[in-house]
Design an enzyme around this catalytic site. Structure first.
Site, PDB file in Angstrom:
ATOM      1  N   ASP A  75     -77.458   9.302  39.854  1.00  0.00           N
ATOM      2  CA  ASP A  75     -76.039   8.949  39.700  1.00  0.00           C
ATOM      3  C   ASP A  75     -75.797   8.162  38.420  1.00  0.00           C
ATOM      4  O   ASP A  75     -76.742   7.727  37.743  1.00  0.00           O
ATOM      5  CB  ASP A  75     -75.553   8.155  40.923  1.00  0.00           C
ATOM      6  CG  ASP A  75     -76.543   7.086  41.395  1.00  0.00           C
ATOM      7  OD1 ASP A  75     -77.410   6.677  40.589  1.00  0.00           O
ATOM      8  OD2 ASP A  75     -76.453   6.667  42.552  1.00  0.00           O
ATOM      9  N   ASN A 145     -75.131  -0.142  53.055  1.00  0.00           N
ATOM     10  CA  ASN A 145     -74.222   0.641  53.891  1.00  0.00           C
ATOM     11  C   ASN A 145     -74.808   2.020  54.223  1.00  0.00           C
ATOM     12  O   ASN A 145     -74.110   2.866  54.770  1.00  0.00           O
ATOM     13  CB  ASN A 145     -72.862   0.799  53.190  1.00  0.00           C
ATOM     14  CG  ASN A 145     -72.967   1.551  51.867  1.00  0.00           C
ATOM     15  OD1 ASN A 145     -74.050   1.979  51.473  1.00  0.00           O
ATOM     16  ND2 ASN A 145     -71.849   1.714  51.182  1.00  0.00           N
ATOM     17  N   HIS A 147     -75.946   4.232  51.998  1.00  0.00           N
ATOM     18  CA  HIS A 147     -75.755   5.280  50.991  1.00  0.00           C
ATOM     19  C   HIS A 147     -77.084   5.693  50.360  1.00  0.00           C
ATOM     20  O   HIS A 147     -78.022   4.905  50.276  1.00  0.00           O
ATOM     21  CB  HIS A 147     -74.701   4.893  49.936  1.00  0.00           C
ATOM     22  CG  HIS A 147     -75.103   3.863  48.932  1.00  0.00           C
ATOM     23  ND1 HIS A 147     -74.181   3.134  48.210  1.00  0.00           N
ATOM     24  CD2 HIS A 147     -76.309   3.429  48.503  1.00  0.00           C
ATOM     25  CE1 HIS A 147     -74.814   2.316  47.393  1.00  0.00           C
ATOM     26  NE2 HIS A 147     -76.101   2.478  47.549  1.00  0.00           N
ATOM     27  N   GLU A 152     -71.485   7.531  49.699  1.00  0.00           N
ATOM     28  CA  GLU A 152     -71.064   6.455  50.589  1.00  0.00           C
ATOM     29  C   GLU A 152     -70.863   7.011  52.006  1.00  0.00           C
ATOM     30  O   GLU A 152     -70.779   8.240  52.193  1.00  0.00           O
ATOM     31  CB  GLU A 152     -69.758   5.845  50.065  1.00  0.00           C
ATOM     32  CG  GLU A 152     -69.834   5.313  48.633  1.00  0.00           C
ATOM     33  CD  GLU A 152     -70.621   4.004  48.483  1.00  0.00           C
ATOM     34  OE1 GLU A 152     -71.628   3.807  49.197  1.00  0.00           O
ATOM     35  OE2 GLU A 152     -70.237   3.180  47.633  1.00  0.00           O
TER      36      GLU A 152
HETATM   37  P1  PGA Z   1     -81.147  -1.679  45.529  1.00  0.00           P
HETATM   38  O1  PGA Z   1     -80.048  -0.564  45.706  1.00  0.00           O
HETATM   39  O2  PGA Z   1     -82.426  -0.969  45.246  1.00  0.00           O
HETATM   40  O3  PGA Z   1     -80.697  -2.496  44.361  1.00  0.00           O
HETATM   41  O4  PGA Z   1     -81.197  -2.437  46.819  1.00  0.00           O
HETATM   42  C1  PGA Z   1     -80.358   0.540  46.504  1.00  0.00           C
HETATM   43  C2  PGA Z   1     -79.185   1.476  46.556  1.00  0.00           C
HETATM   44  O5  PGA Z   1     -78.031   1.013  46.507  1.00  0.00           O
HETATM   45  O6  PGA Z   1     -79.411   2.681  46.663  1.00  0.00           O
END
Ligand code: PGA
Length: 252
Positions: A75, A145, A147, A152
Protein backbone atom coordinates in the site's frame (compact mmCIF):
# COMPACT_ATOMS: atom_id res chain seq x y z
CA UNK A 1 8.72 -22.00 20.39
CA UNK A 2 5.40 -23.29 21.74
CA UNK A 3 3.41 -26.23 20.41
CA UNK A 4 0.98 -25.36 17.61
CA UNK A 5 -2.20 -23.83 19.07
CA UNK A 6 -5.71 -24.85 18.08
CA UNK A 7 -6.68 -21.94 15.85
CA UNK A 8 -8.49 -21.60 12.52
CA UNK A 9 -5.27 -20.34 10.94
CA UNK A 10 -1.89 -21.99 11.57
CA UNK A 11 0.29 -20.04 13.96
CA UNK A 12 3.59 -20.34 15.76
CA UNK A 13 4.46 -18.49 18.96
CA UNK A 14 8.05 -17.33 19.50
CA UNK A 15 9.64 -16.05 22.71
CA UNK A 16 10.28 -12.60 21.19
CA UNK A 17 9.58 -10.53 18.05
CA UNK A 18 13.23 -10.95 17.11
CA UNK A 19 12.99 -14.75 17.28
CA UNK A 20 9.93 -14.66 15.00
CA UNK A 21 11.64 -12.24 12.60
CA UNK A 22 14.71 -14.48 12.38
CA UNK A 23 12.50 -17.49 11.60
CA UNK A 24 10.62 -15.71 8.81
CA UNK A 25 13.87 -14.28 7.38
CA UNK A 26 15.38 -17.74 7.40
CA UNK A 27 12.38 -19.13 5.54
CA UNK A 28 12.86 -16.46 2.89
CA UNK A 29 16.61 -17.18 2.70
CA UNK A 30 15.91 -20.86 1.99
CA UNK A 31 13.21 -20.04 -0.58
CA UNK A 32 15.49 -17.59 -2.40
CA UNK A 33 18.32 -20.13 -2.46
CA UNK A 34 16.00 -22.55 -4.27
CA UNK A 35 14.25 -19.96 -6.46
CA UNK A 36 16.17 -16.66 -6.78
CA UNK A 37 13.54 -14.89 -8.92
CA UNK A 38 10.92 -14.93 -6.18
CA UNK A 39 8.14 -12.30 -6.30
CA UNK A 40 7.68 -10.84 -2.81
CA UNK A 41 4.78 -8.98 -1.23
CA UNK A 42 6.10 -6.64 1.47
CA UNK A 43 4.65 -4.58 4.33
CA UNK A 44 5.65 -1.36 6.09
CA UNK A 45 5.11 -0.61 9.80
CA UNK A 46 6.90 -1.31 13.06
CA UNK A 47 6.30 -5.04 12.90
CA UNK A 48 8.59 -5.91 9.94
CA UNK A 49 11.56 -3.81 11.12
CA UNK A 50 13.46 -6.69 12.82
CA UNK A 51 12.75 -8.86 9.75
CA UNK A 52 14.25 -6.27 7.38
CA UNK A 53 17.25 -5.87 9.70
CA UNK A 54 17.85 -9.60 9.54
CA UNK A 55 17.56 -9.62 5.72
CA UNK A 56 20.23 -6.89 5.61
CA UNK A 57 22.47 -8.86 7.97
CA UNK A 58 22.08 -12.02 5.88
CA UNK A 59 22.81 -10.05 2.72
CA UNK A 60 25.98 -8.49 4.19
CA UNK A 61 27.11 -11.96 5.25
CA UNK A 62 26.61 -13.12 1.62
CA UNK A 63 23.94 -15.56 2.79
CA UNK A 64 21.03 -13.97 0.89
CA UNK A 65 20.68 -12.24 -2.47
CA UNK A 66 17.64 -10.40 -3.83
CA UNK A 67 19.39 -9.62 -7.14
CA UNK A 68 16.86 -11.63 -9.15
CA UNK A 69 13.82 -11.01 -6.95
CA UNK A 70 10.91 -8.59 -7.47
CA UNK A 71 8.91 -6.84 -4.73
CA UNK A 72 5.41 -5.40 -4.50
CA UNK A 73 4.48 -3.42 -1.43
CA UNK A 74 0.97 -3.64 -0.06
CA UNK A 75 0.00 0.00 0.00
CA UNK A 76 0.85 3.70 -0.21
CA UNK A 77 -0.70 6.94 1.00
CA UNK A 78 -2.39 9.12 -1.59
CA UNK A 79 -1.71 12.76 -2.30
CA UNK A 80 1.93 12.91 -1.17
CA UNK A 81 4.58 14.44 -3.42
CA UNK A 82 6.85 11.83 -5.06
CA UNK A 83 9.85 11.44 -2.73
CA UNK A 84 7.97 12.67 0.35
CA UNK A 85 9.99 11.26 3.29
CA UNK A 86 6.75 10.10 4.96
CA UNK A 87 5.74 7.96 1.98
CA UNK A 88 6.00 4.19 2.22
CA UNK A 89 8.34 4.32 -0.80
CA UNK A 90 10.79 6.45 1.22
CA UNK A 91 10.37 4.20 4.25
CA UNK A 92 11.14 1.05 2.23
CA UNK A 93 14.11 2.78 0.63
CA UNK A 94 15.60 3.56 4.05
CA UNK A 95 14.67 0.31 5.82
CA UNK A 96 15.53 -2.18 3.08
CA UNK A 97 15.99 -1.22 -0.56
CA UNK A 98 19.10 0.95 -0.08
CA UNK A 99 20.81 -1.80 1.92
CA UNK A 100 20.25 -4.94 -0.18
CA UNK A 101 20.76 -5.87 -3.85
CA UNK A 102 17.12 -5.79 -4.99
CA UNK A 103 17.26 -3.92 -8.34
CA UNK A 104 15.51 -0.52 -8.08
CA UNK A 105 13.42 -1.14 -11.21
CA UNK A 106 11.94 -4.27 -9.63
CA UNK A 107 10.78 -2.63 -6.37
CA UNK A 108 7.13 -1.69 -6.76
CA UNK A 109 4.72 0.39 -4.68
CA UNK A 110 1.59 2.16 -5.80
CA UNK A 111 2.50 5.75 -6.73
CA UNK A 112 1.17 8.34 -4.24
CA UNK A 113 -1.02 9.94 -6.91
CA UNK A 114 -3.88 12.38 -6.35
CA UNK A 115 -7.17 10.57 -5.52
CA UNK A 116 -8.59 11.37 -8.99
CA UNK A 117 -5.88 9.21 -10.58
CA UNK A 118 -6.20 6.35 -8.07
CA UNK A 119 -8.43 4.09 -10.19
CA UNK A 120 -5.97 4.16 -13.08
CA UNK A 121 -2.99 3.65 -10.75
CA UNK A 122 -4.77 0.68 -9.11
CA UNK A 123 -5.32 -0.97 -12.51
CA UNK A 124 -1.66 -0.38 -13.40
CA UNK A 125 -0.55 -2.03 -10.14
CA UNK A 126 -2.76 -5.10 -10.58
CA UNK A 127 -1.44 -5.50 -14.13
CA UNK A 128 2.19 -5.24 -12.95
CA UNK A 129 1.59 -7.99 -10.38
CA UNK A 130 -0.02 -10.18 -13.03
CA UNK A 131 2.82 -9.55 -15.50
CA UNK A 132 5.33 -10.58 -12.82
CA UNK A 133 3.51 -13.92 -12.54
CA UNK A 134 1.76 -13.13 -9.23
CA UNK A 135 3.17 -12.89 -5.71
CA UNK A 136 5.00 -16.02 -4.52
CA UNK A 137 5.54 -15.05 -0.88
CA UNK A 138 3.62 -12.34 0.93
CA UNK A 139 4.50 -10.93 4.33
CA UNK A 140 1.83 -9.00 6.25
CA UNK A 141 1.39 -7.14 9.52
CA UNK A 142 -2.03 -6.68 11.09
CA UNK A 143 -3.57 -3.44 12.30
CA UNK A 144 -5.22 -3.11 15.72
CA UNK A 145 -8.53 -3.07 13.84
CA UNK A 146 -7.65 -6.27 11.93
CA UNK A 147 -6.68 -4.58 8.68
CA UNK A 148 -4.22 -6.20 6.28
CA UNK A 149 -2.56 -3.73 3.97
CA UNK A 150 -5.02 -0.84 4.25
CA UNK A 151 -8.04 -3.13 3.87
CA UNK A 152 -10.06 -1.70 6.74
CA UNK A 153 -12.95 -3.60 8.41
CA UNK A 154 -15.77 -4.12 5.90
CA UNK A 155 -13.41 -4.57 2.94
CA UNK A 156 -14.86 -7.21 0.62
CA UNK A 157 -13.15 -10.60 0.46
CA UNK A 158 -12.95 -10.24 -3.33
CA UNK A 159 -11.58 -6.67 -3.31
CA UNK A 160 -8.74 -5.71 -5.67
CA UNK A 161 -6.16 -2.91 -5.54
CA UNK A 162 -8.12 0.31 -5.01
CA UNK A 163 -8.50 3.65 -3.28
CA UNK A 164 -9.52 3.29 0.39
CA UNK A 165 -10.51 5.71 3.16
CA UNK A 166 -8.49 5.18 6.32
CA UNK A 167 -10.22 4.48 9.65
CA UNK A 168 -9.75 6.65 12.73
CA UNK A 169 -7.63 3.96 14.47
CA UNK A 170 -5.32 3.72 11.45
CA UNK A 171 -4.98 7.51 11.28
CA UNK A 172 -4.21 7.64 15.04
CA UNK A 173 -1.50 4.98 14.63
CA UNK A 174 0.14 7.02 11.82
CA UNK A 175 -0.06 10.37 13.66
CA UNK A 176 3.48 10.21 15.05
CA UNK A 177 5.05 9.84 11.60
CA UNK A 178 3.09 12.80 10.25
CA UNK A 179 3.46 15.10 13.29
CA UNK A 180 -0.21 14.95 14.31
CA UNK A 181 -3.41 13.25 13.18
CA UNK A 182 -4.50 16.29 11.18
CA UNK A 183 -1.55 15.79 8.80
CA UNK A 184 -2.15 12.08 8.08
CA UNK A 185 -3.51 11.46 4.55
CA UNK A 186 -7.13 10.26 4.71
CA UNK A 187 -6.82 8.06 1.65
CA UNK A 188 -4.50 5.39 0.35
CA UNK A 189 -4.14 2.76 -2.36
CA UNK A 190 -3.98 -0.81 -1.10
CA UNK A 191 -3.79 -4.23 -2.66
CA UNK A 192 -7.22 -5.79 -2.14
CA UNK A 193 -8.00 -8.82 0.00
CA UNK A 194 -8.63 -10.79 -3.19
CA UNK A 195 -5.22 -9.65 -4.48
CA UNK A 196 -3.52 -10.72 -1.23
CA UNK A 197 -5.28 -14.11 -1.18
CA UNK A 198 -3.81 -14.91 -4.62
CA UNK A 199 -0.27 -14.95 -3.17
CA UNK A 200 1.04 -18.51 -3.12
CA UNK A 201 2.27 -18.30 0.51
CA UNK A 202 1.27 -15.77 3.17
CA UNK A 203 3.06 -15.07 6.46
CA UNK A 204 1.61 -12.67 9.02
CA UNK A 205 3.62 -11.21 11.91
CA UNK A 206 1.96 -9.63 14.97
CA UNK A 207 3.81 -8.63 18.11
CA UNK A 208 3.01 -7.04 21.47
CA UNK A 209 0.03 -6.96 23.81
CA UNK A 210 -1.76 -4.23 21.77
CA UNK A 211 -2.33 -6.90 19.09
CA UNK A 212 -3.49 -9.70 21.45
CA UNK A 213 -7.21 -9.02 21.12
CA UNK A 214 -7.27 -8.68 17.34
CA UNK A 215 -5.01 -11.74 16.95
CA UNK A 216 -7.51 -13.74 19.00
CA UNK A 217 -10.43 -12.50 16.86
CA UNK A 218 -8.56 -13.11 13.58
CA UNK A 219 -7.36 -16.61 14.48
CA UNK A 220 -10.23 -18.08 16.44
CA UNK A 221 -13.40 -16.30 15.28
CA UNK A 222 -15.63 -17.00 12.28
CA UNK A 223 -14.01 -15.47 9.17
CA UNK A 224 -15.69 -12.11 8.64
CA UNK A 225 -15.12 -8.99 6.56
CA UNK A 226 -15.35 -7.08 9.87
CA UNK A 227 -11.93 -8.57 10.76
CA UNK A 228 -10.10 -8.55 7.42
CA UNK A 229 -7.21 -10.74 8.67
CA UNK A 230 -9.70 -13.49 9.56
CA UNK A 231 -10.41 -13.88 5.81
CA UNK A 232 -6.94 -15.41 5.43
CA UNK A 233 -8.44 -18.59 6.96
CA UNK A 234 -9.41 -19.89 3.54
CA UNK A 235 -5.85 -19.74 2.16
CA UNK A 236 -3.91 -22.95 1.42
CA UNK A 237 -0.54 -21.78 2.81
CA UNK A 238 -0.89 -19.15 5.52
CA UNK A 239 0.81 -18.92 8.93
CA UNK A 240 0.83 -16.32 11.70
CA UNK A 241 4.10 -15.72 13.55
CA UNK A 242 3.45 -14.32 17.03
CA UNK A 243 5.36 -13.41 20.16
CA UNK A 244 4.14 -14.48 23.61
CA UNK A 245 2.42 -11.11 24.18
CA UNK A 246 0.33 -11.06 20.99
CA UNK A 247 -0.57 -14.74 21.60
CA UNK A 248 -1.62 -14.06 25.21
CA UNK A 249 -5.36 -14.60 24.61
CA UNK A 250 -5.03 -17.79 22.56
CA UNK A 251 -5.67 -20.91 24.60
CA UNK A 252 -3.88 -24.20 24.02
P1 PGA B 1 2.46 -1.94 12.77
O1 PGA B 1 1.29 -1.80 11.74
O2 PGA B 1 3.39 -2.97 12.23
O3 PGA B 1 3.11 -0.59 12.82
O4 PGA B 1 1.84 -2.36 14.07
C1 PGA B 1 0.72 -2.98 11.24
C2 PGA B 1 -0.39 -2.64 10.28
O5 PGA B 1 -1.07 -1.61 10.47
O6 PGA B 1 -0.59 -3.40 9.34
Amino acid sequence: MSPTLRTRIACTVYPSPRAAALAVADELRVRLAGYPSLVLGLPTGNTPVPFYQELIRLHRASLLSLAQATSFNLDEYLGLAPGDPRSFRAWMQAQLFSQVDLPANRTHLPDPVEPAAAAEESRRYELLIREAGGVDWMLLGIGRNGHIGFNEPGSPRTSRTRLVELEAKTIADAAKTFGGEQHVPRRAITMGIGTILEARAIRVMAFGSAKAEIVQRALTGEPTELVPASLLAGHADVRFLLDTESARLLSQ
